[in-house]
Design a protein around this motif. Structure first.
Motif, PDB file in Angstrom:
ATOM      1  N   ASN A  19      -0.890  73.535 -25.246  1.00  0.00           N
ATOM      2  CA  ASN A  19      -0.641  72.119 -25.516  1.00  0.00           C
ATOM      3  C   ASN A  19      -1.272  71.712 -26.848  1.00  0.00           C
ATOM      4  OD1 ASN A  19       0.639  71.993 -23.052  1.00  0.00           O
ATOM      5  ND2 ASN A  19      -1.217  71.362 -21.950  1.00  0.00           N
ATOM      6  N   ASP A  20      -2.469  72.251 -27.106  1.00  0.00           N
ATOM      7  CA  ASP A  20      -3.121  71.951 -28.387  1.00  0.00           C
ATOM      8  C   ASP A  20      -2.314  72.509 -29.560  1.00  0.00           C
ATOM      9  OD1 ASP A  20      -5.200  70.489 -27.312  1.00  0.00           O
ATOM     10  OD2 ASP A  20      -6.468  72.255 -27.025  1.00  0.00           O
ATOM     11  N   ASP A  21      -1.688  73.687 -29.351  1.00  0.00           N
ATOM     12  CA  ASP A  21      -0.817  74.241 -30.407  1.00  0.00           C
ATOM     13  C   ASP A  21       0.307  73.244 -30.727  1.00  0.00           C
ATOM     14  OD1 ASP A  21      -2.192  76.655 -30.546  1.00  0.00           O
ATOM     15  OD2 ASP A  21      -0.866  77.664 -29.104  1.00  0.00           O
ATOM     16  N   LEU A  22       0.890  72.619 -29.674  1.00  0.00           N
ATOM     17  CA  LEU A  22       1.976  71.648 -29.907  1.00  0.00           C
ATOM     18  C   LEU A  22       1.455  70.451 -30.696  1.00  0.00           C
ATOM     19  CD1 LEU A  22       3.979  71.566 -26.529  1.00  0.00           C
ATOM     20  CD2 LEU A  22       4.448  72.906 -28.584  1.00  0.00           C
ATOM     21  N   ALA A  23       0.259  69.981 -30.292  1.00  0.00           N
ATOM     22  CA  ALA A  23      -0.328  68.832 -31.001  1.00  0.00           C
ATOM     23  C   ALA A  23      -0.568  69.192 -32.470  1.00  0.00           C
ATOM     24  CB  ALA A  23      -1.630  68.404 -30.318  1.00  0.00           C
ATOM     25  N   ARG A  24      -1.033  70.434 -32.686  1.00  0.00           N
ATOM     26  CA  ARG A  24      -1.279  70.879 -34.077  1.00  0.00           C
ATOM     27  C   ARG A  24       0.027  70.960 -34.873  1.00  0.00           C
ATOM     28  NH1 ARG A  24      -5.767  73.795 -31.971  1.00  0.00           N
ATOM     29  NH2 ARG A  24      -4.435  75.448 -31.214  1.00  0.00           N
ATOM     30  N   ARG A  25       1.154  71.177 -34.164  1.00  0.00           N
ATOM     31  CA  ARG A  25       2.448  71.233 -34.863  1.00  0.00           C
ATOM     32  C   ARG A  25       2.995  69.837 -35.165  1.00  0.00           C
ATOM     33  NH1 ARG A  25       5.775  76.182 -31.850  1.00  0.00           N
ATOM     34  NH2 ARG A  25       4.092  77.703 -32.003  1.00  0.00           N
ATOM     35  N   GLY A  26       2.233  68.805 -34.814  1.00  0.00           N
ATOM     36  CA  GLY A  26       2.626  67.451 -35.214  1.00  0.00           C
ATOM     37  C   GLY A  26       3.212  66.608 -34.088  1.00  0.00           C
ATOM     38  N   ILE A  27       3.222  67.132 -32.848  1.00  0.00           N
ATOM     39  CA  ILE A  27       3.727  66.320 -31.735  1.00  0.00           C
ATOM     40  C   ILE A  27       2.601  65.394 -31.272  1.00  0.00           C
ATOM     41  CG2 ILE A  27       4.623  66.405 -29.361  1.00  0.00           C
ATOM     42  CD1 ILE A  27       5.727  69.266 -30.234  1.00  0.00           C
ATOM     43  N   GLU A  28       2.926  64.113 -31.148  1.00  0.00           N
ATOM     44  CA  GLU A  28       1.902  63.124 -30.811  1.00  0.00           C
ATOM     45  C   GLU A  28       1.607  63.197 -29.315  1.00  0.00           C
ATOM     46  OE1 GLU A  28       1.455  58.384 -31.120  1.00  0.00           O
ATOM     47  OE2 GLU A  28       3.018  59.263 -32.390  1.00  0.00           O
TER      48      GLU A  28
END
Ligand code: UT7
Length: 320
Positions: A19-28
């Motif tokens: 989930n943190d990887d997704l957040a790092r990819r710019g998903i809020e």
């Protein structure tokens, strides 16, 4: 003529994406939100160019090896997918070619997240009719291709993967004890990819759209109902089910279904935490994991359940 599952295999592409990887990819979004609402920690995402038939091929090879069969032994190939390689030919025909099988009956089933349960039921009926003896039933999805990565309400929920089973005719013991399939197209609007290709252009919307709360309520109700229907058809009490494998959409849907069925959570196979929702692949992925780690053993009764866009839903009660 009865049918038995004689081999299971699955495949997940690449490394787990957190989930943190997704957040790092710019998903809020945040790990806290995703875990508390869905139970999802990780999902796997296919590489560019990696298709449903590629994932299905790996899962199929593992299922054939587990059954001790060659691809040429198979006379029926059913692929459940909503993310086919092409508009046509079917992903089943592409998989057939990659496997090196010639002459088997091959076609796709489109029932979204119920696709594997639909495919398994269809294969069972082909075998029961006497026309076919060895079926390969595959759920294979690359849902990452149809996600709107700017829609945080949907893109964090899904993952890619494939699962496959070999279903063989059996003269004596039944493996599949009962099946039940349903659909109600009146609810097509709550989960859909409402686009198409016309004149070389995409018309409509090519991304997955969902009314999450409507889907949630619908799923919990029908998963409990159809499991009950399947138990009654088989003359088996819900308390005699050894393992429950519902479609892996969301941990809260799994918990609510188990509660309604009065099944303890330690009898529910859960992979949604590490796979996300892999649509038609979720049930065979979970079945494969639990057979390989020794939880599901020969002779045990396993309830497989699907629910998804359409709306479609269904269950298959299997004695392993
Ligand atoms: O195969 C079947 C597939 N479908 C499903 O499994 C979906 C079933 N439905 C669900 O699991 C839930 O409805 C969801 C997990 C999709 C959503 O949970 P919810 O409790 O229904 O949340 P919501 O959509 O009502 O959104 C609540 C809030 C909103 O913020 P505001 O308007 O209250 O300020 C959303 O914008 O959560 C926000 N939100 C997010 N926040 C952080 C929505 N997605 C995210 C996100 N990260 N990824």
């Amino acid at each position: 003529m009865f049918s038995r599952i004689t081999g299971i295999g699955s495949f997940l592409p690449g490394q787990p994406v957190s989930n943190d990887d997704l957040a790092r990819r710019g998903i809020e979004t945040s790990d806290e939100w995703i875990v508390s609402r869905t139970g999802i920690h990780f999902r796997h995402l296919a590489e560019n160019g990696e298709t449903a038939s590629d994932l299905g091929l790996q899962a199929s090879r593992r299922a054939l090896a587990a059954a001790g069969l060659e691809a040429s032994d198979i006379d029926l190939i059913i692929v459940a997918t909503s993310t086919p390689d092409f508009i046509f030919p079917s992903t089943a025909c592409l998989l057939q070619s990659k496997l090196g099988n010639q002459g088997a009956t091959a076609f796709d089933v489109q029932a979204v997240c119920s696709g594997f349960v639909y495919g398994l039921t269809i294969a069972e009926k082909f075998i029961a009719s006497g026309s076919h003896r060895r079926a390969l039933v595959v759920g294979a999805e690359v849902f990452s291709r149809i996600l709107d990565w700017s829609d945080r309400g949907t893109c964090v929920l899904f993952g890619d993967g494939a699962g496959a089973v070999v279903l063989e005719a059996s003269d004596d013991r039944p493996g599949i004890l009962a099946t039940a399939l349903h659909a109600d197209g009146a609810h097509h609007g709550i989960l859909s990819v409402p686009g198409s290709v016309c004149g070389g252009k995409v018309t409509g919307d090519p991304f997955l759209r969902m009314d999450g709360q409507a889907v949630f309520k619908f799923a919990v109700r029908v998963l409990a109902e159809v499991a009950d229907e399947c138990c009654q058809a088989a003359g088996v009490a819900p308390s005699d089910i050894d393992w429950l494998i519902p479609h892996q959409a969301n941990i809260r849907i799994l918990e609510a279904t188990a509660r309604r069925m009065k099944v303890a959570m330690d009898k529910v196979i859960v992979t949604v935490d590490r796979h996300g929702n892999t649509s038609a692949a979720s049930v065979p992925l979970a079945l494969d994991e639990a057979v390989r780690d020794g939880r599901i053993r020969a002779g045990q009764k396993v309830m497989l359940e699907g629910v998804g866009g359409g709306f479609t839903w269904g269950a298959v009660l299997v004695e392993m």
